[in-house]
Scaffold this active site. Sequence first.
Site, PDB file in Angstrom:
ATOM      1  N   LYS A 115       1.888   8.696   1.298  1.00 10.61           N
ATOM      2  CA  LYS A 115       0.545   8.471   0.819  1.00 10.61           C
ATOM      3  C   LYS A 115      -0.308   8.007   2.336  1.00 10.61           C
ATOM      4  O   LYS A 115      -1.489   8.129   2.191  1.00 10.61           O
ATOM      5  CB  LYS A 115       0.494   7.301  -0.041  1.00 10.61           C
ATOM      6  CG  LYS A 115      -0.838   6.687  -0.324  1.00 10.61           C
ATOM      7  CD  LYS A 115      -0.730   5.771  -1.576  1.00 10.61           C
ATOM      8  CE  LYS A 115      -0.389   4.368  -1.285  1.00 10.61           C
ATOM      9  NZ  LYS A 115      -1.629   3.858  -0.412  1.00 10.61           N
ATOM     10  N   GLY A 153       5.859   5.981   3.662  1.00  7.71           N
ATOM     11  CA  GLY A 153       5.319   6.780   2.522  1.00  7.71           C
ATOM     12  C   GLY A 153       4.229   7.775   2.948  1.00  7.71           C
ATOM     13  O   GLY A 153       3.495   7.492   4.001  1.00  7.71           O
ATOM     14  N   SER A 182      -0.613  -1.907  -3.076  1.00 12.55           N
ATOM     15  CA  SER A 182      -0.784  -3.044  -3.435  1.00 12.55           C
ATOM     16  C   SER A 182      -2.248  -3.255  -3.588  1.00 12.55           C
ATOM     17  O   SER A 182      -2.432  -4.332  -4.543  1.00 12.55           O
ATOM     18  CB  SER A 182      -0.366  -3.754  -1.912  1.00 12.55           C
ATOM     19  OG  SER A 182       0.871  -3.856  -1.731  1.00 12.55           O
ATOM     20  N   ARG A 183      -3.297  -2.699  -3.345  1.00 12.54           N
ATOM     21  CA  ARG A 183      -4.492  -2.829  -3.570  1.00 12.54           C
ATOM     22  C   ARG A 183      -4.888  -2.502  -5.166  1.00 12.54           C
ATOM     23  O   ARG A 183      -5.966  -2.864  -5.697  1.00 12.54           O
ATOM     24  CB  ARG A 183      -5.559  -2.058  -2.625  1.00 12.54           C
ATOM     25  CG  ARG A 183      -5.585  -2.726  -1.074  1.00 12.54           C
ATOM     26  CD  ARG A 183      -6.484  -2.302  -0.332  1.00 12.54           C
ATOM     27  NE  ARG A 183      -6.542  -2.810   1.028  1.00 12.54           N
ATOM     28  CZ  ARG A 183      -5.734  -2.647   1.993  1.00 12.54           C
ATOM     29  NH1 ARG A 183      -4.815  -1.653   2.092  1.00 12.54           N
ATOM     30  NH2 ARG A 183      -6.160  -3.491   3.257  1.00 12.54           N
ATOM     31  N   GLN A 243      -1.345   7.390   9.200  1.00 15.24           N
ATOM     32  CA  GLN A 243      -0.514   6.522   9.446  1.00 15.24           C
ATOM     33  C   GLN A 243       0.893   7.136   9.948  1.00 15.24           C
ATOM     34  O   GLN A 243       1.354   6.950  10.980  1.00 15.24           O
ATOM     35  CB  GLN A 243      -0.155   5.299   8.783  1.00 15.24           C
ATOM     36  CG  GLN A 243       1.005   4.325   9.289  1.00 15.24           C
ATOM     37  CD  GLN A 243       1.229   3.272   7.812  1.00 15.24           C
ATOM     38  OE1 GLN A 243       0.497   2.266   8.165  1.00 15.24           O
ATOM     39  NE2 GLN A 243       2.311   3.614   7.370  1.00 15.24           N
ATOM     40  N   GLY A 301       4.596  -6.330   2.475  1.00 15.18           N
ATOM     41  CA  GLY A 301       5.028  -7.278   1.169  1.00 15.18           C
ATOM     42  C   GLY A 301       4.115  -6.587  -0.075  1.00 15.18           C
ATOM     43  O   GLY A 301       3.809  -5.742   0.223  1.00 15.18           O
ATOM     44  N   HIS A 306       7.273   1.349  -2.877  1.00 10.86           N
ATOM     45  CA  HIS A 306       8.084   0.794  -1.666  1.00 10.86           C
ATOM     46  C   HIS A 306       9.662   0.688  -2.280  1.00 10.86           C
ATOM     47  O   HIS A 306      10.475   0.902  -1.211  1.00 10.86           O
ATOM     48  CB  HIS A 306       7.998  -1.026  -1.388  1.00 10.86           C
ATOM     49  CG  HIS A 306       6.661  -1.243  -0.968  1.00 10.86           C
ATOM     50  ND1 HIS A 306       5.548  -1.831  -1.775  1.00 10.86           N
ATOM     51  CD2 HIS A 306       6.176  -1.139   0.339  1.00 10.86           C
ATOM     52  CE1 HIS A 306       4.498  -1.986  -0.894  1.00 10.86           C
ATOM     53  NE2 HIS A 306       4.602  -1.367   0.678  1.00 10.86           N
TER      54      HIS A 306
END
Length: 350
Positions: A154, A152, A191-192, A158, A30, A36
Amino acid sequence: MKRLTTIAELRDYRQRLSSTQTLGLIPTMGNLHAGHLSLIRQGRSHNDHLIVSIFLNPLQFGPNEDLNRYPKTLDADLEHCRETGVDAVFCPQPEELGISSQDSSSCLTQVCPPESLTSVLCGRSRPGHFQGVATIVSKLFNLIQPDRAYFGEKDAQQLVIIRRLVADLNFPIEIIPCPVVREASGLAYSSRNQYLSDRQREQASVLYRGLAAAHSQFQRGQRDAKALLAIVKGELAQVPQVQPEYVELVDPQSLAPLTTIKEQGRLAIAAHLGSTRLIDTMLLTVRQPIVAIDGPAGAGKSTVTRQVADKLGLLYLDTGAMYRAVTWYVLECGISVQDEAHIAQALKNC
């Protein structure tokens, strides 16, 4: 656009889709931003149908991390999805995915990626993080059964772990990496970033400047890891408010540290600015030129291509001969040219 909140609704939606059409998945937590949206646009262009999942995953947050203050903007997120042509959004509550609000992991089967991938880079300071990511991504893959999923670059660690997950657990899913999207200053969207003041956002752009400075020297021929890392660290030192957690150069697939770049290396940074943890990355690739020559039959493609490859010292690949050879091999094996599964298996021995 469908809003799906339960597994039953999701399965009903999935069953109604044609088996001949492709389905793309964008997994998110979210608080959708330009990064995104770039994933969504790419997924929209590749697939007949597109699902975005919005799930703030408790399993990937440590006890002292920012789960409780992580930005929650579901209404705005749904509007972004609607505007970009998303077909369905899956936004379940934790309990729907078997996660207790009291103890998020005690009663849930966990997916544990190899320690060699999870104990390095961000894994040193975030134990259990990638296990939590792998567990929920596996559940989403199992429930949604997409043809493609978009992540992504970035979050490079992950991405490596998700690719390994798909290979090891035999998910029939193509993982599509998408480039880092940046603000005008070079700061990677996250988001951060919302936690940062205007002044801090300006200071945080030093992460990209450090990567860009190393990339510039790499393009000039610098291949030594110590030298490239020193360039990044020297740039970061100019903004003392940014405190590096790590600056490393690793193999893009294994994440093992590199001493020199022979083909590819990934520069990776994690740093703290105030109470905000930021990451950024850049891939460094030693590239030989790729020359593709096509044209009508008998035009001299093979002759010209051989001479160009010889003059430039490049590998020559005659794709026409390659396809003919494969076709001959399949026919020699007695396999129908329509039998995709057996052709794929035969090519492993070709």
